[in-house]
Structures are given as C-alpha cells and as structure tokens.
Design a protein around this motif. Structure first.
Motif, PDB file in Angstrom:
ATOM      1  N   ALA A 200      10.652  18.777 -44.383  1.00 37.09           N
ATOM      2  CA  ALA A 200      11.018  19.395 -43.100  1.00 37.09           C
ATOM      3  C   ALA A 200       9.773  19.792 -42.310  1.00 37.09           C
ATOM      4  O   ALA A 200       8.913  20.526 -42.819  1.00 37.09           O
ATOM      5  CB  ALA A 200      11.894  20.619 -43.336  1.00 37.09           C
ATOM      6  N   GLN A 201       9.680  19.313 -41.076  1.00 37.95           N
ATOM      7  CA  GLN A 201       8.605  19.730 -40.190  1.00 37.95           C
ATOM      8  C   GLN A 201       8.962  21.081 -39.578  1.00 37.95           C
ATOM      9  O   GLN A 201      10.038  21.263 -39.019  1.00 37.95           O
ATOM     10  CB  GLN A 201       8.384  18.717 -39.059  1.00 37.95           C
ATOM     11  N   VAL A 202       8.052  22.042 -39.708  1.00 37.89           N
ATOM     12  CA  VAL A 202       8.312  23.379 -39.163  1.00 37.89           C
ATOM     13  C   VAL A 202       7.419  23.700 -37.973  1.00 37.89           C
ATOM     14  O   VAL A 202       7.743  24.582 -37.180  1.00 37.89           O
ATOM     15  CB  VAL A 202       8.162  24.474 -40.236  1.00 37.89           C
ATOM     16  N   LEU A 203       6.301  22.997 -37.840  1.00 36.28           N
ATOM     17  CA  LEU A 203       5.425  23.176 -36.681  1.00 36.28           C
ATOM     18  C   LEU A 203       4.897  21.826 -36.238  1.00 36.28           C
ATOM     19  O   LEU A 203       4.549  20.970 -37.067  1.00 36.28           O
ATOM     20  CB  LEU A 203       4.235  24.090 -37.001  1.00 36.28           C
ATOM     21  N   GLY A 204       4.846  21.640 -34.930  1.00 31.35           N
ATOM     22  CA  GLY A 204       4.154  20.502 -34.361  1.00 31.35           C
ATOM     23  C   GLY A 204       2.761  20.923 -33.944  1.00 31.35           C
ATOM     24  O   GLY A 204       2.083  21.673 -34.647  1.00 31.35           O
ATOM     25  N   ARG A 205       2.347  20.507 -32.757  1.00 32.79           N
ATOM     26  CA  ARG A 205       0.983  20.810 -32.298  1.00 32.79           C
ATOM     27  C   ARG A 205       0.923  22.233 -31.749  1.00 32.79           C
ATOM     28  O   ARG A 205       1.595  22.563 -30.782  1.00 32.79           O
ATOM     29  CB  ARG A 205       0.575  19.811 -31.209  1.00 32.79           C
ATOM     30  N   VAL A 206       0.137  23.081 -32.404  1.00 32.93           N
ATOM     31  CA  VAL A 206      -0.040  24.474 -31.994  1.00 32.93           C
ATOM     32  C   VAL A 206      -1.536  24.737 -31.877  1.00 32.93           C
ATOM     33  O   VAL A 206      -2.232  24.874 -32.881  1.00 32.93           O
ATOM     34  CB  VAL A 206       0.602  25.449 -33.009  1.00 32.93           C
ATOM     35  N   HIS A 207      -2.035  24.758 -30.657  1.00 33.73           N
ATOM     36  CA  HIS A 207      -3.459  24.953 -30.396  1.00 33.73           C
ATOM     37  C   HIS A 207      -3.640  26.147 -29.465  1.00 33.73           C
ATOM     38  O   HIS A 207      -3.060  26.172 -28.376  1.00 33.73           O
ATOM     39  CB  HIS A 207      -4.074  23.720 -29.729  1.00 33.73           C
TER      40      HIS A 207
END
Length: 199
Positions: free
Chosen positions: A14-21
C-alpha cells in the motif's frame, strides 16, 4: 535549513505517501494539516528519523525534540526524573526551572499517573524545551483536551516557541491551531493514485 524530500512511502503493497517535498527555515513554524489517515504522522516520523523505510532523503539537525499527542512519559519515574533522565546536564535546579516555566512547580515528586492529561502534556512540553532544540516536532499536542486546557496549552506553547525559536513542524487537524501557531500552513491530501502529494 531543514529539507524533506519524500518521493514515495509504502507500507507493504500500500502506498501511503507520494511526492512530499518541503523546507523549514530556522525559526519557522510550519503546520501540516489534512484529513485523518492521509499520512501526516508518517511525514512526522520520517522527519524525526524513526521511520527510514522510504524513498527520498531528509536533512535535519541533530538536536531535536518531539512532543507527541500521547505524552511519552516514564510512569515509574517522578516528574523531576522525567526531565533529568532525558536531560542529565540540566541538574535538579535546571529541571525545577523548566517545570516552573510550564506551571508544574511543586509537582516534582509526583508520578505521571498522578497528573491530569493537561499536566502530562505540560511535562512533555517542558521536556521538549528543557534544552532548546534546533528542530521541534509536534504531533497533535492539543488533541483530546477540553477547550480551557487547550487554550492554556496553546498560550504556553506560543510563549516557549517565541523564546527559543526552533524550526518547527506542527501536525494538526485543527485549522485554527495551525493559523495561530504557524508561519506557513501546508495541506497534505491526494488521490488514490498519488496519496499525500505535496510540494
């Protein structure tokens, strides 16, 4: 400058975060808001260094303090010992001064279980600010408090932050709290394909 570059975070499949910059400047308070379950606390753990299983990198100072929603106190140690064990350089006098700043003077010999939730949160704040941190991370520190206690905690936190001016990431679901404490507000949200996208 604190730099957070999360490209991807999964729990199993399960993906819980994508791109967080995002960056946090010295002395700046950044609030991270968003719906429950979107990954705010995961971002916090990655910034704190307690979760290293992600794609990307984080630049953070060594001197950090974390204040959790649930006070992570040692129940078998006194109020005073909860400070001096974490900050041995404080000594008894320094620990008493730190407790006085958060309104816990006279509570030194009590144990966490003898304190109200609000007092436990104040002890957690005292521990976080006892040695002024370069980075302060707060995860929902005012949740589950009655309005009067929450107001006192907000005012106390404002005062401590104004004195020490750490770079701060403040995770909250309460927009009013974010607007009161933060210099800048970031909202974490996304779609099922790109959960938690933030730039």
């Amino acid at each position: 400058m604190i730099r957070v570059r999360i490209d991807d975070k999964h729990f199993g499949e399960a993906q819980v975060l994508g791109r967080v910059h995002f960056d946090i400047a010295p002395g700046e308070c950044v609030a991270l808001v968003g719906p429950s379950g979107i990954g705010k606390s995961t971002v916090l753990r990655i910034l704190a260094g307690t979760d290293e299983a992600f794609s990307g990198h984080v630049d953070r100072p060594d001197r950090m303090a974390v204040v959790f929603q649930e006070p992570t106190l040692l129940p078998w140690r006194s109020v005073l010992q909860n400070l001096t064990l974490v900050h041995p350089d404080l000594g008894t006098a320094g620990a008493r001064a730190a407790l006085d700043r958060v309104g816990l003077s006279g509570k030194e010999t009590l144990f966490p279980g003898q304190l109200s939730l609000g007092q436990q949160r104040r002890l957690a704040l005292a521990r976080g600010f006892a040695t002024p941190p370069d980075l302060l991370i707060m995860d929902e520190p005012f949740a589950s408090l009655d309005p009067e206690t929450a107001e006192r905690m907000l005012a106390l936190t404002e005062s401590l932050m104004a004195t020490t001016r750490p770079a701060t990431l403040f995770v909250t679901h309460d927009r009013a709290e974010a607007e009161r404490l933060a210099d800048r507000i970031l909202r974490l949200d996304g779609t099922p394909a790109t959960l938690g996208d933030l730039t």
